[in-house]
Each structure stands twice: as structure tokens, then as C-alpha cells.
Design a protein around this motif. Structure first.
Motif, PDB file in Angstrom:
ATOM      1  N   ALA A  65       0.738  -1.248  -0.072  1.00 43.47           N
ATOM      2  CA  ALA A  65       0.011   0.004  -0.007  1.00 43.47           C
ATOM      3  C   ALA A  65       0.919   1.148   0.113  1.00 43.47           C
ATOM      4  O   ALA A  65       0.532   2.463  -0.775  1.00 43.47           O
ATOM      5  N   TRP A  66       2.023   1.308   0.860  1.00 40.07           N
ATOM      6  CA  TRP A  66       2.896   2.324   0.915  1.00 40.07           C
ATOM      7  C   TRP A  66       3.551   2.414  -0.548  1.00 40.07           C
ATOM      8  O   TRP A  66       3.704   3.742  -0.926  1.00 40.07           O
ATOM      9  N   LEU A  67       3.910   1.641  -1.156  1.00 37.70           N
ATOM     10  CA  LEU A  67       4.721   1.628  -2.392  1.00 37.70           C
ATOM     11  C   LEU A  67       3.736   2.304  -3.291  1.00 37.70           C
ATOM     12  O   LEU A  67       4.071   3.066  -4.431  1.00 37.70           O
ATOM     13  N   LYS A  68       2.257   1.963  -3.312  1.00 37.59           N
ATOM     14  CA  LYS A  68       1.570   2.432  -4.302  1.00 37.59           C
ATOM     15  C   LYS A  68       1.117   3.808  -4.073  1.00 37.59           C
ATOM     16  O   LYS A  68       1.063   4.736  -4.722  1.00 37.59           O
ATOM     17  N   GLU A  69       0.895   4.478  -2.611  1.00 37.72           N
ATOM     18  CA  GLU A  69       0.606   5.556  -2.519  1.00 37.72           C
ATOM     19  C   GLU A  69       1.748   6.655  -2.867  1.00 37.72           C
ATOM     20  O   GLU A  69       1.813   7.591  -3.385  1.00 37.72           O
ATOM     21  N   LEU A  70       3.348   6.002  -2.781  1.00 37.16           N
ATOM     22  CA  LEU A  70       4.215   6.766  -3.542  1.00 37.16           C
ATOM     23  C   LEU A  70       4.496   6.737  -4.807  1.00 37.16           C
ATOM     24  O   LEU A  70       5.572   7.348  -5.462  1.00 37.16           O
ATOM     25  N   SER A  71       3.350   5.873  -5.388  1.00 40.03           N
ATOM     26  CA  SER A  71       3.731   5.564  -7.004  1.00 40.03           C
ATOM     27  C   SER A  71       4.804   4.819  -7.224  1.00 40.03           C
ATOM     28  O   SER A  71       5.166   5.235  -8.546  1.00 40.03           O
ATOM     29  N   LYS A  97      -0.341  -6.599 -18.542  1.00 39.81           N
ATOM     30  CA  LYS A  97      -0.842  -6.772 -17.421  1.00 39.81           C
ATOM     31  C   LYS A  97      -0.031  -6.641 -15.988  1.00 39.81           C
ATOM     32  O   LYS A  97      -0.712  -6.371 -14.989  1.00 39.81           O
ATOM     33  N   LYS A  98       1.327  -6.486 -16.342  1.00 42.16           N
ATOM     34  CA  LYS A  98       2.143  -6.170 -15.382  1.00 42.16           C
ATOM     35  C   LYS A  98       2.203  -4.825 -15.077  1.00 42.16           C
ATOM     36  O   LYS A  98       3.018  -4.255 -13.882  1.00 42.16           O
ATOM     37  N   VAL A  99       1.898  -3.865 -15.720  1.00 43.34           N
ATOM     38  CA  VAL A  99       1.859  -2.337 -15.615  1.00 43.34           C
ATOM     39  C   VAL A  99       1.115  -1.994 -14.432  1.00 43.34           C
ATOM     40  O   VAL A  99       0.050  -2.277 -14.362  1.00 43.34           O
ATOM     41  N   GLY A 100       1.721  -0.964 -13.598  1.00 42.94           N
ATOM     42  CA  GLY A 100       0.987  -0.563 -12.229  1.00 42.94           C
ATOM     43  C   GLY A 100       1.424  -1.355 -11.055  1.00 42.94           C
ATOM     44  O   GLY A 100       1.230  -0.782 -10.078  1.00 42.94           O
ATOM     45  N   THR A 101       2.037  -2.721 -11.308  1.00 44.36           N
ATOM     46  CA  THR A 101       2.319  -3.381 -10.088  1.00 44.36           C
ATOM     47  C   THR A 101       3.381  -2.647  -9.473  1.00 44.36           C
ATOM     48  O   THR A 101       4.450  -2.238 -10.022  1.00 44.36           O
ATOM     49  N   PRO A 102       3.298  -2.676  -8.031  1.00 39.37           N
ATOM     50  CA  PRO A 102       4.409  -1.911  -7.172  1.00 39.37           C
ATOM     51  C   PRO A 102       5.661  -2.765  -7.216  1.00 39.37           C
ATOM     52  O   PRO A 102       5.709  -3.948  -7.250  1.00 39.37           O
ATOM     53  N   THR A 103       6.687  -1.979  -7.380  1.00 44.41           N
ATOM     54  CA  THR A 103       8.131  -2.566  -7.503  1.00 44.41           C
ATOM     55  C   THR A 103       8.880  -2.153  -6.218  1.00 44.41           C
ATOM     56  O   THR A 103       8.360  -1.449  -5.546  1.00 44.41           O
ATOM     57  N   PHE A 163       6.625  -6.594  -7.062  1.00 41.12           N
ATOM     58  CA  PHE A 163       7.524  -7.074  -7.628  1.00 41.12           C
ATOM     59  C   PHE A 163       9.157  -6.791  -6.655  1.00 41.12           C
ATOM     60  O   PHE A 163       8.998  -5.785  -6.143  1.00 41.12           O
ATOM     61  N   MET A 164       9.930  -7.474  -6.581  1.00 39.45           N
ATOM     62  CA  MET A 164      11.007  -7.213  -5.777  1.00 39.45           C
ATOM     63  C   MET A 164      11.942  -6.134  -6.409  1.00 39.45           C
ATOM     64  O   MET A 164      12.780  -5.333  -5.641  1.00 39.45           O
ATOM     65  N   GLY A 165      11.962  -5.948  -7.520  1.00 37.42           N
ATOM     66  CA  GLY A 165      12.873  -5.236  -8.310  1.00 37.42           C
ATOM     67  C   GLY A 165      14.295  -5.319  -7.976  1.00 37.42           C
ATOM     68  O   GLY A 165      14.690  -6.432  -7.531  1.00 37.42           O
ATOM     69  N   ASP A 166      15.145  -4.574  -8.643  1.00 40.17           N
ATOM     70  CA  ASP A 166      16.616  -4.402  -8.232  1.00 40.17           C
ATOM     71  C   ASP A 166      16.951  -4.554  -6.898  1.00 40.17           C
ATOM     72  O   ASP A 166      18.182  -5.101  -6.465  1.00 40.17           O
ATOM     73  N   THR A 167      15.978  -3.743  -6.174  1.00 39.48           N
ATOM     74  CA  THR A 167      16.410  -3.661  -4.893  1.00 39.48           C
ATOM     75  C   THR A 167      16.658  -5.048  -3.918  1.00 39.48           C
ATOM     76  O   THR A 167      17.429  -4.990  -3.372  1.00 39.48           O
ATOM     77  N   GLY A 168      15.923  -5.802  -4.444  1.00 44.58           N
ATOM     78  CA  GLY A 168      15.729  -7.002  -3.861  1.00 44.58           C
ATOM     79  C   GLY A 168      16.744  -8.231  -4.696  1.00 44.58           C
ATOM     80  O   GLY A 168      17.678  -8.885  -3.983  1.00 44.58           O
ATOM     81  N   SER A 169      16.588  -8.222  -5.897  1.00 45.31           N
ATOM     82  CA  SER A 169      17.465  -9.340  -6.490  1.00 45.31           C
ATOM     83  C   SER A 169      18.917  -9.044  -6.607  1.00 45.31           C
ATOM     84  O   SER A 169      19.875 -10.157  -6.588  1.00 45.31           O
ATOM     85  N   LEU A 170      19.313  -7.758  -6.786  1.00 45.36           N
ATOM     86  CA  LEU A 170      20.833  -7.431  -6.329  1.00 45.36           C
ATOM     87  C   LEU A 170      21.295  -7.926  -5.007  1.00 45.36           C
ATOM     88  O   LEU A 170      22.339  -8.400  -4.948  1.00 45.36           O
ATOM     89  N   ALA A 171      20.584  -7.455  -4.014  1.00 50.21           N
ATOM     90  CA  ALA A 171      21.092  -7.631  -2.713  1.00 50.21           C
ATOM     91  C   ALA A 171      20.932  -9.289  -2.513  1.00 50.21           C
ATOM     92  O   ALA A 171      22.162  -9.872  -1.727  1.00 50.21           O
ATOM     93  N   LEU A 172      19.917 -10.090  -2.759  1.00 50.86           N
ATOM     94  CA  LEU A 172      19.903 -11.235  -2.572  1.00 50.86           C
ATOM     95  C   LEU A 172      21.033 -12.247  -3.179  1.00 50.86           C
ATOM     96  O   LEU A 172      21.500 -13.100  -2.729  1.00 50.86           O
ATOM     97  N   GLY A 173      21.140 -11.774  -4.432  1.00 47.48           N
ATOM     98  CA  GLY A 173      22.049 -12.653  -5.391  1.00 47.48           C
ATOM     99  C   GLY A 173      23.734 -12.393  -4.613  1.00 47.48           C
ATOM    100  O   GLY A 173      24.474 -13.120  -4.582  1.00 47.48           O
ATOM    101  N   GLY A 174      23.728 -10.956  -4.231  1.00 49.60           N
ATOM    102  CA  GLY A 174      25.146 -10.611  -3.643  1.00 49.60           C
ATOM    103  C   GLY A 174      25.295 -11.458  -2.199  1.00 49.60           C
ATOM    104  O   GLY A 174      26.345 -11.939  -2.011  1.00 49.60           O
TER     105      GLY A 174
END
Length: 389
Positions: free
Chosen positions: A62-68, A89-95, A287-298
Motif C-alpha cells: 500500500a505504501w509503495l502504491k501511495e508513493l507511486s 498486465k504487469k503495468v502498475g504493479t508496485p516494484t 515485484f522485488m525489483g533490483d532492490t531485492g534481486s541484486l541484494a539477495l544474489g550478492g
């Protein structure tokens, strides 16, 4: 005992038992010895991270949606692939949902782990790479046409972090062999000793490669986080065994003092990942975005280095390797054929390879589930390296 450590259950239990010694409370508080067991603290970290993820998930979304902070653009793969049935269909999904994973992972680890250098280095890599991924995600959202942060900037930061970790381990007497001795799967002794430069290169390739490979895998609902969960479970077992002197000696694998605390981090990744998967499975709410994927991979890369098993990650993370190789091969072959024939040719219908199978009319859920199966098989082979030596 440092004041900050009182917040950690391990140190808090020690403090309380120490204060209760010789008093009427001593017998009543004897159960706090459970916090000395890595298995108990790992289970606690997993449950804590899972519950935090499940409870905070709706609020973070909800917070990510509020911040667009939503993917208000069609991603490159979807635009180029023209996948039947899901265009737009994935457009608009919070990342940037990776924030949920990183916060719960770090909070759970700080509560349940015993503080040591290995834990510090792992959490450092997670925070730095999460920050890099956040910058990339934010750039994509605020400037959709830019495609995110420049690839060379991301690579420079990753290399700098990996170089720092590698040199730090090399210069520290207690951990120098993690760099200078080169270990390979299915063999009990180092194949090379005093190979500092080569070991440093392997360390950097492991951390940078793992970070980018997980990032490339993050293209379908639940794919990257599900595979990360499976690989993390493999390293949960490996870290526990490497940190236990008797188990390491019996299995003839490198014993790394303090590595047992990395089990707590792996358990926290599993818990946080399961909670995130609840909201990321198809159809994804976030979506986790690069925020999650880069960190988890590292994180997976640094953990593999810290238990002296960097090349085992290639086996356990076979799906990640396959995804990364598909991009490298596709790009290289296209450039080579373009230079030679004037027109670029492709090895795959589309890269990363999960999109290749989508182009072959596999549904998104079919691709994800079949890649899960492949990842489990890779995990079994990686764990077999403990006995086949």
C-alpha cells in the motif's frame, strides 16, 4: 557487553543468565541456554522473518502504491516479446518490494545472530547492493525512458564491494585462506594454495556474478525468489556444517570458525523469501525489483565465499547460471554474426532463457514451476558434494 548487543536475543539471554547466577532465578532462567544453539536461533530467525513479511507485506504494498513506486511502464521483455495473454498486465504493479525482504532479513538477523565479522560482511553487502538496486529502480520509475541506472555504474559498485570484501578477507589472518586456498566441489583438499590473486578474482566473480544472475532471473512472478529460497536452503545446511568443527572434519569440508552464524542469515532469507513469495506468486501483487534481486544474489555470493565454497554456488544456483549464460551467449552471438554477416542472429528466441520458453508457448506458471524443479535438482547435486569427495 555493548549496549547495542542487549537488543540481540543471544546477548540478552547471556546477560540475564549472568545476572541470575547465584540467585533464586537461576533455575528458572536456565532455559535461556536454548539461545546458545544455532539451530534454535536459526529457526527463530526464519519464523520471525516470515511473520514480519506476512504482516508488513500489505502495508508495504500500500505504501509503495501511495508513493507511486509502481511499474507504470511496460518492461522491455514484455514489449519485445509480445507474449500472448499478458501484454500490459504487469503495468502498475508496485516494484521495490525488495525493501520488504531486506528489512525483515536484517531485522531478523540482528535479533537472532551472534555478531561476528562474517555476519557483518554479509549484511554490509546486502545493504550496499539493496541501495544500488533501489537507485536503479527509482531511476526507472522517475525516468521510465532511461531504463534505470547505467549498467557500468552498477558494475563498478558491485566490483568495488566485491574487491573490498576479497581484500579484507585476504588481509585478515583468520580468514586469509578463504582467498588464498582454492577449493572445488567433490574434492576434499585445496587444488591451489597461496593463490591470492586467483582467489581474489574468484571471490569477485562469485559475488558480482551471483548478484547479476539473480537479477537476470527476476522476470516472472515468483521465479527469482523461489529459486533463491531453494539455494538459500542449500547454504543453510552448508553454513551449519562448515561452522561445526566435528561435522566439517567428518565430512572433510573446510571448517570456518564463526560460519555457523551465517546459518541464521540463510534461515532469515528463507523466512523473508517465503513471506515475500506469498505476495509475489502469480499474479504478483508486488515485484522485488533490483532492490531485492541484486541484494539477495550478492548475499548468496558472499556466503559462498565465506564458507570457502564459492564454486558450489555454480551447481546449487544452476538456474541462475543458466539465465546469465543465456544472456551472455545471446548477446555475444548476435554481435559476432552482425559483424560477420551484416545482420545479427539469435541462439534463443529471447533472453534471458525463461522468456525463450514463453516464446515457445509455455505459460508463465509452467516456466516458473519447471525452473523450480530444475533448481531442486541442482540443489540435490550441490548437497551430494558433501559425501562424494
Amino acid at each position: 557487553m555493548a549496549t547495542g548487543k542487549v537488543l540481540m536475543f543471544y546477548y540478552l539471554s547471556d546477560y540475564l543468565m549472568d545476572r541470575a547466577t547465584g540467585t533464586s532465578w537461576e533455575a528458572s532462567l536456565s532455559g535461556l541456554r536454548l539461545f546458545h544453539y544455532i539451530t534454535f536461533r536459526s529457526a527463530g530467525a526464519a519464523v520471525t522473518a516470515l511473520l514480519m513479511s506476512l504482516l508488513l507485506g500489505p502495508r508495504v504494498i500500500a505504501w509503495l502504491k501511495e508513493l507511486s513506486f509502481g511499474q507504470n511502464y511496460q518492461d522491455r521483455a514484455e514489449a519485445a516479446g509480445n507474449f500472448a495473454g499478458r501484454t500490459g498486465k504487469k503495468v502498475g504493479t508496485p516494484t521495490m518490494g525488495g525493501l520488504l525482504i531486506i528489512v525483515t532479513l536484517n531485522a531478523s538477523t540482528l535479533l537472532w545472530a551472534q555478531w561476528n565479522t562474517l555476519v557483518q560482511l554479509t549484511l554490509l553487502s546486502v545493504v550496499v547492493l539493496a541501495g544500488l538496486g533501489f537507485y536503479d529502480d527509482y531511476t526507472k520509475i522517475s525516468k521510465a525512458s532511461s531504463g534505470g541506472a547505467k549498467s557500468h555504474i552498477k558494475l563498478y559498485v558491485q566490483i568495488a564491494l566485491a574487491l573490498f570484501i576479497g581484500v579484507y578477507l585476504w588481509r585478515l589472518p583468520a580468514t586469509s585462506k578463504l582467498i588464498t586456498d582454492v577449493m572445488v566441489p567433490f574434492y576434499k583438499y585445496p587444488i591451489l594454495s597461496s593463490a591470492g590473486v586467483l582467489g581474489l578474482v574468484i571471490t569477485m566473480l562469485t559475488i558480482v556474478g551471483s548478484s547479476n544472475a539473480v537479477n537476470l532471473t527476476d522476470g516472472l512472478d515468483g521465479l527469482a525468489i523461489g529459486c533463491t529460497l531453494i539455494v538459500s536452503f542449500v547454504f543453510l545446511i552448508l553454513t551449519y556444517l562448515c561452522g561445526n568443527a566435528k561435522a566439517a572434519d567428518y565430512l572433510q569440508i573446510p571448517h570456518v570458525p564463526g560460519a555457523g552464524e551465517l546459518t541464521v542469515i540463510c534461515a532469515a532469507i528463507v523466512g523473508a523469501g517465503l513471506g515475500f513469495l506469498w505476495y509475489n506468486c502469480h499474479p504478483a501483487q508486488v515485484f522485488m525489483g533490483d532492490t531485492g534481486s541484486l541484494a539477495l544474489g550478492g548475499a548468496l555470493g558472499i556466503i559462498a565465499v565465506l564458507i570457502h565454497q564459492p564454486l558450489v554456488l555454480i551447481i546449487a544456483g544452476g538456474v541462475f547460471v543458466m539465465e546469465a549464460l543465456s544472456v551472455i551467449l545471446q548477446t555475444s552471438y548476435f554481435r559476432l554474426t552482425k559483424k560477420r554477416f551484416g545482420a545479427g542472429r539469435r541462439l534463443f528466441l529471447m533472453a534471458p532463457i525463461h522468456h525463450h520458453f514463453e516464446k515457445k508457448n509455455w505459460t508463465e506458471t509452467q516456466v516458473v514451476m519447471r525452473f523450480y524443479i530444475l533448481c531442486v535438482l541442482c540443489a540435490v547435486v550441490a548437497l551430494s558434494s558433501l559425501k562424494i569427495r
